[in-house]
Write an enzyme that holds these catalytic residues in place. Structure first.
Site, PDB file in Angstrom:
ATOM      1  N   LYS A 101     -10.598  -7.239   7.719  1.00 11.75           N
ATOM      2  CA  LYS A 101     -11.340  -7.433   8.957  1.00 11.75           C
ATOM      3  C   LYS A 101     -11.146  -6.219   9.852  1.00 11.75           C
ATOM      4  CE  LYS A 101      -7.786 -10.046  11.477  1.00 11.75           C
ATOM      5  NZ  LYS A 101      -7.560  -9.325  12.740  1.00 11.75           N
ATOM      6  N   HIS A 143       0.822  -1.208   0.000  1.00 15.80           N
ATOM      7  CA  HIS A 143       0.000   0.000   0.000  1.00 15.80           C
ATOM      8  C   HIS A 143       0.860   1.263   0.000  1.00 15.80           C
ATOM      9  CE1 HIS A 143      -3.653  -2.288   0.651  1.00 15.80           C
ATOM     10  NE2 HIS A 143      -4.327  -1.182   0.501  1.00 15.80           N
TER      11      HIS A 143
END
Lengths: 185, 301
Positions: free
Chosen positions: A104, A39
Site C-alpha cells: 500500500k 528484504h
C-alpha cells in the site's frame, strides 16, 4: 467502470503488458511474503551473488506481517503494509526477476524506473482490509527466516486475492493520476 | 478502606474526619485491559462504520467506492470471525483516568496494565509489534509490551480505562510544529492540510485527523491523540472550533487523495481539535493522523 481481470502467478512481461493502472485484479497462485528485515537479507544475498531462498523469476512479493493464526486457521489477519519502506531494496529484487509487488502507498522514483525497466507491476491492496484479504489465502508455508517471526518469508497460495494495479509496466501511476483526477483546486 | 485525616489540633483536642477510599485491586485492572485490547482490535465502533457508509454515497471514484466497500465488509467479517480488523494491532496506548479517591491495591498499577496488554495480545492472537531498544537492537519484546500509558488523576472514585491501539502507518505521518502566534489561524489550517497532503495514501485513508493546539511541545502532541477519542458523530462543543473543523474537513477532502490514496473524495472522515492555554510567545500545533481502523474501547471500574 473499473475493469476487472483474473490473473494467475507467476507473472511475465506478456501478462504484465496487458495490465493497466486502475484495473481491478483478482490474483491467484503462489506469492511470497517479505517485509523490511527479509528484504534487507534478500538484497544482501543478491549483492554477494548468492542464491535466494526462492527463485525470484516471475514471482510476486506481498508486503505483509500477519497476526498469529488461531488454532486450525491457515493465517491470521493479513493486510498489506506500507510499501515505501521496501523501496531501497525493490529495484534490486526487480532486477533479479521479481515481476510484481503488492503493498500500500506510493513508491519512489527509483522503484517506478525499475518497474518500467523490468516490465513489472505494482499492485495496491486495501490497507486495513486484513480479514477480507486473509479469506483469499488458501495455504501458507514457511520458506525462510523463521527467526523474524511475523516478518519471515512465507509462500502463500492465494485464490482471487483482491488488488488494484497501482503502477503498471509502462510506469502509469494511479497514485498520481487518481489524485489529480479528483483534486479540487 | 478508611483512613483518618487529621484536620488540625485545637485546644480541646484533635479534630478528625473519616475519608472513604475505594479499593481497586490490580488484578481487576489487568483483566479489564486484557479485554479492551482484544475488543478494540476486533470491533469497529458504530460511529466509524456509519461515517464510512455515508462516505460511500458521496464518493465519485469507482475504485474509491470499491475500497470503502471492502473496508466495511472487512469490519463485518472481523466481528463475525473474531479476528483483528487489521494485522497491525498497534502500540497499546492506554489512557487512565484515576479517581483521586481510589486506592490501587495488590501491586504496581503500571505493571498491572502491561500484564493486561501481555495477556490480551497473547490470548487474542494479536500481532506483537514492539521492539525493546529503538536505536541499536530493535529486538521484538514478543508480548507487545511496554504499553504507552497516560495516567490522569481526576475527582471521584472510579477508574476509567481507554485502550487505543495505534498502527505505525498513520502514526508515522503525524507531526508537531512549534508555530508562532503571528502564523495565526491560517497558519494552523495550512499546516494541517499540508500534513494530510504530504501523507497521501500512507496513513490508510479515509483518516481521522486529530489536532492539538496550545499547551507546550509535549502537551499538544498528547492533546492531538486525545482529540481522536471523540466519537465521530459528536460535534465539537465549541462553535468556533466546530466551524474550523468543518472548514478543514472540506479542504482536506478537496485534495483528491481518496481511499487508500488512489484518488477520490473521501480522504478524511473527520477533523477533531482540542486546545489548551499556552505561552504568550507560543502556538504549538500537533497533527495525529488516524487510519480508518479508528479503534478505541473504554471501560470504567
Amino acid at each position: 467502470m473499473t475493469k476487472e481481470v483474473l490473473l494467475r502467478t507467476p507473472l511475465n512481461e506478456e501478462k504484465n503488458a496487458k495490465l493497466e493502472a486502475g484495473f481491478k485484479v483478482l490474483l491467484s497462485g503462489k506469492i511470497y511474503t517479505a517485509r523490511d528485515a527479509a528484504h534487507k537479507r534478500l538484497a544482501q544475498l543478491i549483492k554477494e551473488g548468492k542464491s535466494l531462498p526462492f527463485d525470484p523469476r516471475g514471482q510476486v512479493i506481498y508486503y505483509v506481517g500477519p497476526t498469529p493464526e488461531k488454532p486450525g486457521r491457515i493465517v491470521g489477519s493479513a493486510g498489506p503494509t506500507t510499501s515505501g519502506r521496501m523501496d531501497p531494496y525493490t529495484p534490486t529484487l526487480l532486477d533479479a526477476g521479481v515481476k510484481g509487488t503488492i503493498g500500500k502507498g506510493q513508491r519512489s522514483r527509483e522503484v517506478i524506473d525499475a518497474i518500467i525497466r523490468n516490465k513489472a507491476v505494482y499492485f495496491a491492496a486495501t490497507g486495513g482490509a486484513a480479514v477480507l484479504i486473509a479469506k483469499s489465502i488458501r495455504n501458507s508455508k514457511l520458506v525462510a527466516y523463521d527467526d523474524l517471526g511475523p516478518e519471515a518469508i512465507r509462500e502463500l497460495v492465494i485464490e482471487n486475492f483482491p488488488c488494484i494495479v497501482a503502477i503498471d509496466s509502462r510506469g502509469r501511476n494511479l497514485y498520481e493520476e487518481g489524485v489529480k483526477k479528483y483534486q479540487i483546486p | 478502606m478508611v483512613i483518618i485525616e487529621i484536620l488540625g489540633v485545637a485546644h480541646a483536642g484533635m479534630c478528625m474526619r473519616q475519608i472513604s477510599l475505594r479499593e481497586v485491586n490490580v488484578s481487576e485492572i489487568t483483566s479489564v485491559v486484557k479485554r479492551l485490547c482484544i475488543d478494540a482490535n476486533i470491533y469497529l465502533d458504530k460511529d466509524v462504520v456509519e461515517k464510512i457508509e455515508e462516505s460511500v454515497e458521496k464518493e465519485d471514484s469507482p475504485i474509491g467506492r470499491e475500497i470503502l466497500g471492502q473496508i466495511l465488509a472487512n469490519a463485518r467479517m472481523a466481528a463475525e470471525e473474531q479476528m483483528p480488523m487489521c494485522q497491525d494491532t498497534g502500540v497499546a496506548v492506554v489512557l487512565v483516568e484515576l479517581g483521586q479517591d481510589v486506592h490501587v491495591s495488590g501491586g504496581d498499577l503500571n505493571k498491572a496494565i502491561n500484564e493486561g496488554v501481555r495477556q490480551g495480545y497473547r490470548d487474542g492472537y494479536l500481532r506483537k509489534s514492539m521492539v525493546d531498544d529503538p536505536v541499536f537492537d530493535r529486538k521484538n519484546t514478543q508480548d507487545n509490551t511496554p504499553a504507552v500509558i497516560h495516567i490522569e488523576i481526576v475527582p471521584g472514585d472510579a477508574v476509567k480505562i481507554t485502550l487505543a491501539p495505534k498502527g505505525a502507518g498513520s502514526e508515522n505521518m503525524s507531526e508537531v510544529r512549534m508555530m508562532k502566534p503571528a502564523d495565526g489561524i491560517e497558519g494552523i489550517k495550512d499546516f494541517v492540510v499540508d500534513r494530510v497532503r504530504r501523507s497521501g495514501g500512507m496513513p490508510c485513508p479515509p483518516i481521522v485527523v486529530g489536532v492539538g493546539v496550545g499547551g507546550n511541545f509535549e502537551q499538544c502532541a498528547y492533546l492531538s491523540k486525545k482529540a481522536l477519542l471523540r466519537p465521530l458523530n459528536l460535534k465539537n462543543p465549541d462553535p468556533r472550533l466546530n466551524a474550523l473543523e468543518e472548514e478543514l474537513l472540506l479542504r482536506i477532502n478537496r485534495l483528491g487523495i481518496g481511499p487508500l490514496g488512489l484518488g477520490g473524495r473521501t480522504t478524511a472522515l473527520a477533523v477533531q481539535i482540542l486546545t489548551m492555554p499556552c505561552h504568550i510567545a507560543s502556538m504549538p500545533v500537533a497533527v495525529n493522523l488516524q487510519c480508518h481502523a479508528q479503534r478505541h474501547k473504554t471501560a470504567t471500574i
